[in-house]
Design a protein around this motif. Structure first.
Motif, PDB file in Angstrom:
ATOM      1  N   SER A   1      -1.643  -0.473  -4.434  1.00  0.00           N
ATOM      2  CA  SER A   1      -0.520  -1.399  -4.588  1.00  0.00           C
ATOM      3  C   SER A   1       0.278  -1.522  -3.286  1.00  0.00           C
ATOM      4  CB  SER A   1       0.396  -0.913  -5.712  1.00  0.00           C
ATOM      5  OG  SER A   1       1.308  -1.925  -6.052  1.00  0.00           O
ATOM      6  N   PRO A   2       0.532  -2.764  -2.831  1.00  0.00           N
ATOM      7  CA  PRO A   2       1.217  -2.939  -1.545  1.00  0.00           C
ATOM      8  C   PRO A   2       2.652  -2.419  -1.520  1.00  0.00           C
ATOM      9  CG  PRO A   2       0.684  -5.069  -2.571  1.00  0.00           C
ATOM     10  CD  PRO A   2       0.094  -4.018  -3.441  1.00  0.00           C
ATOM     11  N   ASP A   3       3.276  -2.227  -2.696  1.00  0.00           N
ATOM     12  CA  ASP A   3       4.648  -1.697  -2.682  1.00  0.00           C
ATOM     13  C   ASP A   3       4.674  -0.164  -2.668  1.00  0.00           C
ATOM     14  OD1 ASP A   3       3.667  -1.398  -5.210  1.00  0.00           O
ATOM     15  OD2 ASP A   3       5.277  -2.490  -6.234  1.00  0.00           O
ATOM     16  N   ASP A   4       3.504   0.447  -2.603  1.00  0.00           N
ATOM     17  CA  ASP A   4       3.401   1.910  -2.570  1.00  0.00           C
ATOM     18  C   ASP A   4       2.963   2.319  -1.170  1.00  0.00           C
ATOM     19  OD1 ASP A   4       2.629   4.577  -2.756  1.00  0.00           O
ATOM     20  OD2 ASP A   4       1.594   4.330  -4.671  1.00  0.00           O
ATOM     21  N   ASN A   5       3.862   3.009  -0.471  1.00  0.00           N
ATOM     22  CA  ASN A   5       3.582   3.416   0.915  1.00  0.00           C
ATOM     23  C   ASN A   5       2.281   4.196   1.042  1.00  0.00           C
ATOM     24  OD1 ASN A   5       4.663   3.691   3.713  1.00  0.00           O
ATOM     25  ND2 ASN A   5       4.669   5.864   3.216  1.00  0.00           N
ATOM     26  N   ASN A   6       1.911   4.920  -0.007  1.00  0.00           N
ATOM     27  CA  ASN A   6       0.669   5.701   0.042  1.00  0.00           C
ATOM     28  C   ASN A   6      -0.556   4.817   0.266  1.00  0.00           C
ATOM     29  OD1 ASN A   6       2.189   7.912  -0.581  1.00  0.00           O
ATOM     30  ND2 ASN A   6       1.339   8.243  -2.621  1.00  0.00           N
ATOM     31  N   ALA A   7      -0.499   3.611  -0.285  1.00  0.00           N
ATOM     32  CA  ALA A   7      -1.699   2.772  -0.318  1.00  0.00           C
ATOM     33  C   ALA A   7      -2.247   2.482   1.085  1.00  0.00           C
ATOM     34  CB  ALA A   7      -1.410   1.474  -1.070  1.00  0.00           C
ATOM     35  N   THR A   8      -1.373   2.196   2.038  1.00  0.00           N
ATOM     36  CA  THR A   8      -1.872   1.909   3.393  1.00  0.00           C
ATOM     37  C   THR A   8      -2.387   3.188   4.062  1.00  0.00           C
ATOM     38  OG1 THR A   8       0.423   1.979   4.094  1.00  0.00           O
ATOM     39  CG2 THR A   8      -0.594  -0.195   3.936  1.00  0.00           C
ATOM     40  N   PHE A   9      -1.774   4.329   3.727  1.00  0.00           N
ATOM     41  CA  PHE A   9      -2.288   5.601   4.270  1.00  0.00           C
ATOM     42  C   PHE A   9      -3.710   5.858   3.769  1.00  0.00           C
ATOM     43  CE2 PHE A   9       2.012   6.286   5.507  1.00  0.00           C
ATOM     44  CZ  PHE A   9       1.969   7.223   6.513  1.00  0.00           C
ATOM     45  N   PHE A  10      -3.929   5.640   2.471  1.00  0.00           N
ATOM     46  CA  PHE A  10      -5.277   5.842   1.917  1.00  0.00           C
ATOM     47  C   PHE A  10      -6.272   4.942   2.665  1.00  0.00           C
ATOM     48  CE2 PHE A  10      -3.034   6.529  -2.458  1.00  0.00           C
ATOM     49  CZ  PHE A  10      -2.751   7.840  -2.139  1.00  0.00           C
ATOM     50  N   TYR A  11      -5.874   3.677   2.812  1.00  0.00           N
ATOM     51  CA  TYR A  11      -6.779   2.692   3.413  1.00  0.00           C
ATOM     52  C   TYR A  11      -7.074   3.033   4.873  1.00  0.00           C
ATOM     53  CZ  TYR A  11      -8.825  -1.805   4.653  1.00  0.00           C
ATOM     54  OH  TYR A  11      -9.677  -2.784   5.098  1.00  0.00           O
ATOM     55  N   LYS A  12      -6.004   3.359   5.607  1.00  0.00           N
ATOM     56  CA  LYS A  12      -6.211   3.682   7.032  1.00  0.00           C
ATOM     57  C   LYS A  12      -7.067   4.927   7.187  1.00  0.00           C
ATOM     58  CE  LYS A  12      -2.150   1.432   8.914  1.00  0.00           C
ATOM     59  NZ  LYS A  12      -0.725   1.622   9.133  1.00  0.00           N
ATOM     60  N   GLY A  13      -6.847   5.912   6.307  1.00  0.00           N
ATOM     61  CA  GLY A  13      -7.656   7.144   6.368  1.00  0.00           C
ATOM     62  C   GLY A  13      -9.125   6.822   6.144  1.00  0.00           C
ATOM     63  N   ALA A  14      -9.406   6.026   5.122  1.00  0.00           N
ATOM     64  CA  ALA A  14     -10.804   5.684   4.823  1.00  0.00           C
ATOM     65  C   ALA A  14     -11.412   4.869   5.963  1.00  0.00           C
ATOM     66  CB  ALA A  14     -10.879   4.905   3.505  1.00  0.00           C
ATOM     67  N   MET A  15     -10.645   3.912   6.476  1.00  0.00           N
ATOM     68  CA  MET A  15     -11.189   3.051   7.534  1.00  0.00           C
ATOM     69  C   MET A  15     -11.373   3.806   8.850  1.00  0.00           C
ATOM     70  SD  MET A  15     -12.008   0.410   6.036  1.00  0.00           S
ATOM     71  CE  MET A  15     -12.269  -1.039   7.041  1.00  0.00           C
ATOM     72  N   SER A  16     -10.625   4.908   9.015  1.00  0.00           N
ATOM     73  CA  SER A  16     -10.823   5.687  10.248  1.00  0.00           C
ATOM     74  C   SER A  16     -12.257   6.229  10.285  1.00  0.00           C
ATOM     75  CB  SER A  16      -9.797   6.824  10.347  1.00  0.00           C
ATOM     76  OG  SER A  16     -10.094   7.854   9.413  1.00  0.00           O
ATOM     77  N   VAL A  17     -12.855   6.415   9.113  1.00  0.00           N
ATOM     78  CA  VAL A  17     -14.242   6.877   9.055  1.00  0.00           C
ATOM     79  C   VAL A  17     -15.209   5.680   8.999  1.00  0.00           C
ATOM     80  CG1 VAL A  17     -15.921   8.239   7.726  1.00  0.00           C
ATOM     81  CG2 VAL A  17     -13.511   8.950   7.803  1.00  0.00           C
ATOM     82  N   LEU A  18     -14.861   4.655   8.224  1.00  0.00           N
ATOM     83  CA  LEU A  18     -15.820   3.578   7.932  1.00  0.00           C
ATOM     84  C   LEU A  18     -15.895   2.491   9.004  1.00  0.00           C
ATOM     85  CD1 LEU A  18     -15.075   3.149   4.106  1.00  0.00           C
ATOM     86  CD2 LEU A  18     -16.873   4.534   5.190  1.00  0.00           C
TER      87      LEU A  18
END
Ligand code: BGC
Length: 365
Positions: free
Chosen positions: A174-191
Motif C-alpha cells: 500500500s502506497p500510504d504505508d512507508n514499509n511498502a517502498t522499503f520492501f520493494y527497494k529491498g527486493a529490487m536491490s537483488v532483482l
C-alpha cells in the motif's frame, strides 16, 4: 481463530522467543495496577488480517503481565476511526501510545495533541510520517524483508548460476504505508541486475512502484490486477515463472487469480510466489505448493521489544535502539529498533513455525 490466538499466546509465555534478543516481558512489575497513570494505548490497523490480531493480543498480554492497563483498539483500516480512537486514548490520559498506523501521514494533528498532553509515542511496525511527535520506532528490518524475498527468487530460479530468462510480475504494497517502498527497494536491490541483464523479464513492463502498488494491502485488488496481467500478457501461452508479492494478503489474491486461470496442474504449475507474515492460510498455501515462501516476523518478539520501550520511557530512560539513521519520517530521523526477519517455506516451516511454538501442527490442517 480464538483457539489459534490462545495457542500463540501460550507460546509467548512459554518461549519469549526472540529474533532480536529481547527478553520475554513477564517479570518485574513496572506498573501500579489500577492507576490510570498506567494506561497504555495500543492502536492497531485492522482485525481483518491475522498478523494484527496477534500483534494486538501479544501487546496486551505482555503489558498486562507487567501490570499496565491496556486500551487496545482496532480501526477496520479506516483512518478516521484510528484518529478517533487515539483521541479517546489521549482523553483517558494514557501514558504512552503505541500505534501501527493505517495511513502513516494522517496522524500529524492527533499526535500534536498527544505531545501537548505529555504523551510519548511509539510507532509500531509502520513508521508514522510527517510529525516530530513520534519518539521511537520498533519494527522488523523492512529493507531486509525485500532482500530476503529477492534472494529467495534468485536461488529458486538459479539466477546466480546464469539460468533464464524467466518471466516475472511485480506487486507492491500500500502506497500510504512507508514499509511498502522499503520492501520493494529491498527486493529490487537483488532483482534489478537480472532485469538489466535480461535474465528476468517483466512481461507486462509494469515496474514503477505507483503502477504496481495495491492500495490498502487488499487481496481483492491484488486478484484483480493479477487477472488483468494474465489477460494482457499470459493468456497466449507465455509462461509466468515468478511473482514478487510483498506480503501474504496480496499473495492470497494472486493465488486466487492464478487458480481461476487454471494454474496448479502438472502442465501449468504455480509460479514462484513470495509473501510475508506467515498467516495461516498462506502457510497452508505453501504446504500445497501454491505459494513458495513467506517472511516470518515473530510478532511475539516485536511486542516484547515495544514493552521494553514502554518501560524505559516510563522510567525516564532512553530506550534500546539499533538504528538511528534509516527512518526519516519527513520531520526527523526516528530512533528505531529493527528486529530480524527470516523466511519460512515448505522445507523449513516445521522448524521455524512449529518448533518455535508459533503454530501447532494441528493448526495447519
Ligand atoms: C506490515 C506487513 C503486513 C502489511 C499489511 C505492513 O506494514 O509490515 O507485515 O503484511 O503491512 O498489513
Amino acid at each position: 481463530m480464538k483457539k489459534l490466538l490462545s495457542t500463540m499466546l501460550a507460546g509467548v509465555l512459554a518461549l519469549g522467543l526472540s529474533a532480536c534478543s529481547s527478553k520475554p516481558a513477564t517479570t518485574a512489575p513496572a506498573g501500579d495496577s489500577g492507576s490510570k497513570s498506567n494506561l497504555i494505548g495500543v492502536a492497531m490497523p485492522t482485525q481483518s488480517l491475522q498478523r494484527w490480531n496477534q500483534d494486538g493480543e501479544n501487546m496486551k498480554k505482555q503489558l498486562e503481565a507487567k501490570n499496565y492497563k491496556v486500551d487496545l483498539q482496532y480501526a477496520n483500516n479506516d483512518v478516521n476511526t484510528q484518529v478517533q480512537s487515539i483521541e479517546n486514548m489521549i482523553t483517558k490520559k494514557c501514558k504512552v501510545l503505541v500505534v501501527a498506523a493505517i495511513d502513516g501521514a494522517a496522524l500529524t494533528d492527533v499526535l500534536k495533541k498527544a505531545a501537548d498532553n505529555g504523551i510519548k509515542v511509539i510507532a509500531y511496525d509502520r513508521l508514522i510520517m510527517k510529525t516530530p511527535n513520534v519518539d521511537y520506532y520498533a519494527t522488523f528490518d523492512n529493507f531486509k524483508v525485500g532482500v530476503i524475498q529477492g534472494q529467495y527468487i534468485e536461488k529458486k530460479l538459479g539466477l546466480k548460476e546464469g539460468k533464464g530468462p524467466f518471466n516475472i510480475e511485480l506487486f507492491g504494497g500500500s502506497p500510504d504505508d512507508n514499509n511498502a517502498t522499503f520492501f520493494y527497494k529491498g527486493a529490487m536491490s537483488v532483482l534489478q541486475p537480472y532485469i538489466d541483464n535480461g535474465k528476468l523479464v517483466v512481461g507486462s513492463k509494469q515496474k514503477d512502484f505507483t503502477t504496481i502498488a495495491i492500495q490498502g494491502w487488499d487481496s481483492a485488488k491484488a486478484q484483480a490486477r493479477m487477472d488483468n496481467l494474465i489477460t494482457s500478457t499470459y493468456s497466449k501461452g507465455t509462461k509466468l515463472d515468478v511473482v514478487l508479492s510483498p506480503n501474504d494478503s496480496l499473495a492470497i489474491g494472486i493465488v486466487a487469480s492464478l487458480k481461476n486461470a487454471g494454474y496448479g496442474t502438472a502442465d501449468k504449475p504455480y509460479p514462484v510466489l513470495t509473501g510475508q507474515d506467515c498467516d495461516k492460510p498462506n502457510v497452508l498455501a505453501m504446504i500445497h505448493d501454491q505459494q513458495s515462501m513467506s517472511i516470518f516476523k515473530d510478532t511475539r518478539t516485536l511486542a516484547s521489544k515495544v514493552v521494553e520501550m514502554v518501560d524505559a520511557i516510563l522510567q525516564g530512560k532512553q530506550a534500546d535502539v539499533n538504528d538511528t539513521k534509516t527512518y526519516n519520517n519527513g520531520s526527523k530521523v526516528v530512533p528505531s529498533f529493527l528486529c530480524d526477519p527470516v523466511y519460512a517455506d515448505k522445507e523449513n516451516y516445521k522448524k521455524i513455525l512449529i518448533d518455535s511454538g508459533y503454530y501447532k501442527e494441528s493448526d495447519l490442517k
